[in-house]
Design a protein around this motif. Structure first.
Motif, mmCIF file in Angstrom:
data_model
loop_
_atom_site.group_PDB
_atom_site.id
_atom_site.type_symbol
_atom_site.label_atom_id
_atom_site.label_comp_id
_atom_site.label_asym_id
_atom_site.label_seq_id
_atom_site.Cartn_x
_atom_site.Cartn_y
_atom_site.Cartn_z
ATOM 1 N N TYR A 90 0.832 -1.202 0.000
ATOM 2 C CA TYR A 90 0.000 0.000 0.000
ATOM 3 C C TYR A 90 0.871 1.259 0.000
ATOM 4 N N LEU A 91 1.885 1.300 0.862
ATOM 5 C CA LEU A 91 2.729 2.501 0.961
ATOM 6 C C LEU A 91 3.547 2.734 -0.298
ATOM 7 N N ALA A 92 3.811 1.654 -1.057
ATOM 8 C CA ALA A 92 4.607 1.799 -2.289
ATOM 9 C C ALA A 92 3.867 2.595 -3.362
ATOM 10 N N ARG A 93 2.572 2.858 -3.164
ATOM 11 C CA ARG A 93 1.843 3.683 -4.123
ATOM 12 C C ARG A 93 2.396 5.111 -4.146
ATOM 13 N N GLU A 94 2.816 5.611 -2.954
ATOM 14 C CA GLU A 94 3.244 7.003 -2.844
ATOM 15 C C GLU A 94 4.675 7.165 -2.334
ATOM 16 N N HIS A 95 5.300 6.075 -1.902
ATOM 17 C CA HIS A 95 6.621 6.175 -1.282
ATOM 18 C C HIS A 95 7.589 5.175 -1.911
ATOM 19 N N ASP A 96 8.870 5.416 -1.685
ATOM 20 C CA ASP A 96 9.918 4.467 -2.056
ATOM 21 C C ASP A 96 10.058 3.493 -0.891
ATOM 22 N N GLU B 262 -0.871 6.271 6.352
ATOM 23 C CA GLU B 262 -0.496 7.548 5.732
ATOM 24 C C GLU B 262 -0.705 8.706 6.708
ATOM 25 N N ALA B 263 -1.802 8.645 7.457
ATOM 26 C CA ALA B 263 -2.061 9.700 8.434
ATOM 27 C C ALA B 263 -0.990 9.713 9.524
ATOM 28 N N LEU B 264 -0.570 8.544 9.974
ATOM 29 C CA LEU B 264 0.479 8.466 10.984
ATOM 30 C C LEU B 264 1.791 9.039 10.456
#
Length: 430
Positions: free
Chosen positions: A58-64, A403-405
């Motif tokens: 999930y985090l790889a959508r917006e982050h490296d 993402e909020a955290l």
């Protein structure tokens, strides 16, 4: 001599802290663009690995995002993972090479990981060296660890410019006293500590006199599963997990003796691998349950196996936040589980989306399974309730909490965070 040793130790501590202060002055600004997640062995099998893969994807959508595995004991990951997620291995035990220093240090026990860590025997002086070098090489971004031993090392070694997040997959109360003492002392250095359950969050809040900047609860998300929901017409009960004493499969097999006498046409399938496999097979044979209770081994496609069953049973002594319950709910199975307070009790509403049974009571477990087998309307009602509950743990819902955290931790670091106003009594949800 002791006084001299104490003076030497305090001098080293002062040098270390001074070095960190100098590094902080020259560090890049805080960032959440790059996220590194420490795992013990990313290519293994287990609930923690699967949940970490979910979060990473999930985090790889917006982050490296990169998963940093301390060990490599298999060629490829057992579970599927988003192709955008990168991998790094610190101690490659599949292709170790001929490094003489590695050969020597791998024979010596770890000094960084405390002996109270349940996986202490997996670490060596070589993994210490590789782990310390890696952590100290980071000067910005986010570093997340996923078990107590790694959380403690991260809190001890991470440079001040790195945002550190400790993630707990086991309950604080299950940790030995030696580990709890270290947790009380070192976890205060973390930017955030994330628990899976409200019960564990309360335990940490009560136990930690000095807390991390943020103590949050973010449950696991339901992973993507193949196939459709179960039709509930198969005479199959399923259980999934590592074949260890902790998972309580020996109790489930004992309970199944009573189930088999009443319903010999129903089967129990226990998927997984582990050190108790031979003992469980012997127990099955001794109980005369060959062909009725099956141990098919581990599976990478849990969804396909759940779809072929009607009831899911969790017999663990205790759990953190069992992914298998969420997966079974999402696949539309009726759930029967021991009432462990740090997981099943929060996930299951008794008589609504599952049945909760007093822990370690084989007869009660058998009675609950028999009740669901013999009462088809109940079975279908519990299954429908589970599907609705699983929607609360959708990947997008849980991912948004991560993402909020991350956004809050970054704002706390760069000074832009504003504490939200306290809610009035009328705004607090009962």
């Amino acid at each position: 001599m002791r006084a001299l040793a104490r003076k030497g130790k305090s001098a080293m501590v002062r040098l270390y802290r001074g070095y960190n202060r100098r590094k902080k002055r020259g560090a890049p600004p805080p960032s959440i663009d790059r996220i590194r997640i420490l795992l013990l062995h990313a290519n293994g099998m287990g609930g923690t690995i699967r949940t970490v893969f979910n979060v990473a994807g999930y985090l790889a959508r917006e982050h490296d995002v990169e998963i940093v595995s301390v060990l490599r004991e298999a060629e490829e990951p057992f579970f599927p993972v988003d192709p955008r997620v990168k991998f790094r291995y610190l101690d490659d035990r599949v292709n170790p090479g001929l490094d003489p220093m590695r050969a020597m240090l791998s024979k010596l026990p770890s000094k960084l990981i405390p002996p109270g860590e349940s996986a202490y025997h997996r670490f060596t002086l070589w993994t210490d060296l590789k782990l310390a070098r890696y952590i100290r090489s980071l000067d910005t971004g986010v570093l997340m660890a996923t078990r107590p031993g790694l959380n403690l090392v991260m809190a001890q070694l991470a440079l001040p410019g790195v945002i550190t997040i400790g993630q707990e997959h086991v309950a604080l109360r299950t940790q030995p006293d030696s580990m709890q003492a270290l947790i009380k002392w070192r976890y205060r250095r973390l930017d955030a500590l994330v628990t899976l359950t409200k019960a564990d969050q309360r335990d940490y809040r009560a136990t930690l006199t000095k807390k991390p900047r943020k103590l949050a609860r973010i449950p696991n998300a339901v992973p993507p599963l193949s196939g459709d929901v179960a039709k509930l017409d198969a005479k199959v009960v399923i259980a999934v997990g590592r074949l260890t004493r902790l998972k309580g499969f020996h109790r489930l097999i004992t309970a199944w003796e009573e189930v088999a006498r009443a319903h010999p046409d129903w089967k129990l399938r226990i998927f997984g691998a582990g050190p108790q496999e031979d003992n469980l097979r012997a127990q099955i044979t001794e109980a005369g349950l060959d062909g009725v209770v099956e141990l098919p081994g581990a599976t990478s496609d849990v969804g396909a196996e759940l779809e072929k069953a009607s009831i899911f049973v969790l017999s663990s002594r205790h759990e953190g936040f069992p992914m298998t319950i969420l997966e079974a709910m999402a696949k539309g199975l009726a759930i029967v589980s021991f009432n462990s307070p740090h997981g099943p009790k929060e996930m299951i509403t008794h008589e609504s989306d599952g049945l909760l049974v007093k822990p370690r009571t084989n007869a009660n477990l058998a009675a609950a399974i028999l009740r669901v087998i013999e009462d088809e309307p109940l079975r279908r009602r519990l299954a429908a309730g589970g599907v609705e509950t699983a929607r609360l743990y959708d990947a997008d819902v849980i991912g948004a909490q991560w993402e909020a955290l991350l956004g809050e931790l970054l704002a706390r670091r760069d000074g832009t965070w504003v504490k939200p106003p306290a809610r009035s009594a009328s705004q607090v949800r009962p």
